[in-house]
Design an enzyme around this catalytic site. Sequence first.
Site, PDB file in Angstrom:
ATOM      1  N   ARG A   1      -2.215  -1.401  -4.732  1.00  0.00           N
ATOM      2  CA  ARG A   1      -1.412  -2.383  -4.007  1.00  0.00           C
ATOM      3  C   ARG A   1       0.091  -2.234  -4.197  1.00  0.00           C
ATOM      4  O   ARG A   1       0.858  -2.280  -3.234  1.00  0.00           O
ATOM      5  CB  ARG A   1      -1.749  -3.825  -4.448  1.00  0.00           C
ATOM      6  CG  ARG A   1      -2.887  -4.465  -3.751  1.00  0.00           C
ATOM      7  CD  ARG A   1      -3.612  -5.350  -4.731  1.00  0.00           C
ATOM      8  NE  ARG A   1      -4.131  -4.510  -5.795  1.00  0.00           N
ATOM      9  CZ  ARG A   1      -5.288  -3.870  -5.708  1.00  0.00           C
ATOM     10  NH1 ARG A   1      -6.041  -4.055  -4.676  1.00  0.00           N
ATOM     11  NH2 ARG A   1      -5.700  -3.054  -6.668  1.00  0.00           N
ATOM     12  N   THR A   2       0.520  -2.111  -5.451  1.00  0.00           N
ATOM     13  CA  THR A   2       1.967  -2.167  -5.690  1.00  0.00           C
ATOM     14  C   THR A   2       2.659  -0.985  -5.018  1.00  0.00           C
ATOM     15  O   THR A   2       3.634  -1.150  -4.285  1.00  0.00           O
ATOM     16  CB  THR A   2       2.248  -2.194  -7.206  1.00  0.00           C
ATOM     17  OG1 THR A   2       1.436  -3.211  -7.780  1.00  0.00           O
ATOM     18  CG2 THR A   2       3.703  -2.486  -7.493  1.00  0.00           C
TER      19      THR A   2
ATOM     20  N   LYS B   1       4.792  18.783 -17.974  1.00  0.00           N
ATOM     21  CA  LYS B   1       5.361  19.907 -18.738  1.00  0.00           C
ATOM     22  C   LYS B   1       6.217  19.402 -19.892  1.00  0.00           C
ATOM     23  O   LYS B   1       6.873  20.181 -20.567  1.00  0.00           O
ATOM     24  CB  LYS B   1       6.229  20.765 -17.821  1.00  0.00           C
ATOM     25  CG  LYS B   1       5.528  21.350 -16.624  1.00  0.00           C
ATOM     26  CD  LYS B   1       6.534  22.169 -15.801  1.00  0.00           C
ATOM     27  CE  LYS B   1       6.206  22.140 -14.327  1.00  0.00           C
ATOM     28  NZ  LYS B   1       7.356  22.500 -13.504  1.00  0.00           N
TER      29      LYS B   1
ATOM     30  N   ARG C   1       6.510   2.250 -12.493  1.00  0.00           N
ATOM     31  CA  ARG C   1       5.397   1.695 -13.287  1.00  0.00           C
ATOM     32  C   ARG C   1       5.162   2.642 -14.449  1.00  0.00           C
ATOM     33  O   ARG C   1       5.032   3.856 -14.273  1.00  0.00           O
ATOM     34  CB  ARG C   1       4.125   1.556 -12.460  1.00  0.00           C
ATOM     35  CG  ARG C   1       2.919   1.196 -13.326  1.00  0.00           C
ATOM     36  CD  ARG C   1       1.719   0.819 -12.528  1.00  0.00           C
ATOM     37  NE  ARG C   1       1.885  -0.492 -11.889  1.00  0.00           N
ATOM     38  CZ  ARG C   1       0.915  -1.121 -11.234  1.00  0.00           C
ATOM     39  NH1 ARG C   1      -0.288  -0.577 -11.135  1.00  0.00           N
ATOM     40  NH2 ARG C   1       1.130  -2.299 -10.676  1.00  0.00           N
TER      41      ARG C   1
ATOM     42  N   HIS D   1       5.297  -7.747 -14.935  1.00  0.00           N
ATOM     43  CA  HIS D   1       5.096  -7.211 -13.586  1.00  0.00           C
ATOM     44  C   HIS D   1       5.814  -8.201 -12.655  1.00  0.00           C
ATOM     45  O   HIS D   1       5.186  -9.007 -11.975  1.00  0.00           O
ATOM     46  CB  HIS D   1       3.590  -7.151 -13.301  1.00  0.00           C
ATOM     47  CG  HIS D   1       3.200  -6.382 -12.079  1.00  0.00           C
ATOM     48  ND1 HIS D   1       4.105  -5.914 -11.148  1.00  0.00           N
ATOM     49  CD2 HIS D   1       1.960  -6.010 -11.625  1.00  0.00           C
ATOM     50  CE1 HIS D   1       3.438  -5.284 -10.181  1.00  0.00           C
ATOM     51  NE2 HIS D   1       2.146  -5.328 -10.456  1.00  0.00           N
TER      52      HIS D   1
HETATM   53  N1   CP Z   1      -1.789  -6.113  -8.542  1.00  0.00           N
HETATM   54  C1   CP Z   1      -1.499  -4.827  -8.837  1.00  0.00           C
HETATM   55  O1   CP Z   1      -0.524  -4.514  -9.554  1.00  0.00           O
HETATM   56  O2   CP Z   1      -2.344  -3.919  -8.265  1.00  0.00           O
HETATM   57  P1   CP Z   1      -2.251  -2.341  -8.421  1.00  0.00           P
HETATM   58  O3   CP Z   1      -2.488  -2.021  -9.888  1.00  0.00           O
HETATM   59  O4   CP Z   1      -3.303  -1.775  -7.524  1.00  0.00           O
HETATM   60  O5   CP Z   1      -0.857  -1.921  -8.018  1.00  0.00           O
END
Ligand code: CP
Length: 301
Positions: A49-50, A78, A99, A127
């Site tokens: 999603r993100t 590497k 991320r 998050h």
């Molecule tokens: N909600 C969320 O962060 O989903 P993903 O890990 O799929 O990005």
Amino acid sequence: IVSVRDFDKQKFETVFQATDKIIGMNQNERREIVRGKTLGYLFFEPSTRTRLSFEAAMASIGGTSLGIADASSSSARKGESLADTVKIMSLYSDVLVLRHQLDGSSRFAAEISEKPLINAGSGTEEHPTQAILDLYTIRKEKKKIDGLKIGIVGDLKYGRTVYSLLYALSNYNVDVKLISPPSLKIRSDSTYEIRKKLQYSETSDLEENLDDLDVIYVTRIQKERFADLEEYVKVKGSYKIGPELVKKMKDDAIIMHPLPRLDEISHEIDSTKQAKYFKQAQYGKDTRAALLALILNENGI
Ligand code: CP
């Protein structure tokens, strides 16, 4: 955007209003907002999603995206450092989305990056854009945030979405019930600010609280965060929302989940009026488009 703690009610409202404005625009207007700008993403942990919603959001407002969706296919494999990877990405893009599995990674990267950086999940810490889309979903579906009773269920110890959501909710007058197995209660090292500003109580019993909640925010118990798999086995499957539990909820309660889910919400629930988690994912694209527009468009939107 490293931490949702840098936001207050007024800043959230600015994002919500920008989101509403973008949703109301026609496609031609929308595609002018960040025309010619590039988003660069670096994902050192898996995402559906993100990453996709950032990419879709950027395209919807006229920009483009490039990036590393799987760090094992980059020169990180590497041995290239996070610092060098961020420096290189900031040469090729106008805004970065990161991320990473380490707490503090986004703060570190934001200091190195020459371009604005958005935290798309840093370890078990935060998050922030998830919390923003969560608040937007509550505001949109319940027409308010203040005055609500909100239950947060599942992996509260390791859930970065949980910490960002609690920090965000601490700007509002809400009553929060934290529902988890005793071993997955929120971490004491992260709760000073939450304790100081938020009205909350803790329990392990989901059923006894269901009929009182306006929002039931369910989270996955995250196997990948456990150092000892035996500890995971003890708590996996602790909460399962099926049709019987939905009957015990308020008629106008909403069920949210940041997703992905395992078995904590039965697929039978997806078609009920209470289920809002797919709508929540849709709002993820809309709120991220608003954030990108606010960051990248000097003239506002
Ligand atoms: N909600 C969320 O962060 O989903 P993903 O890990 O799929 O990005």
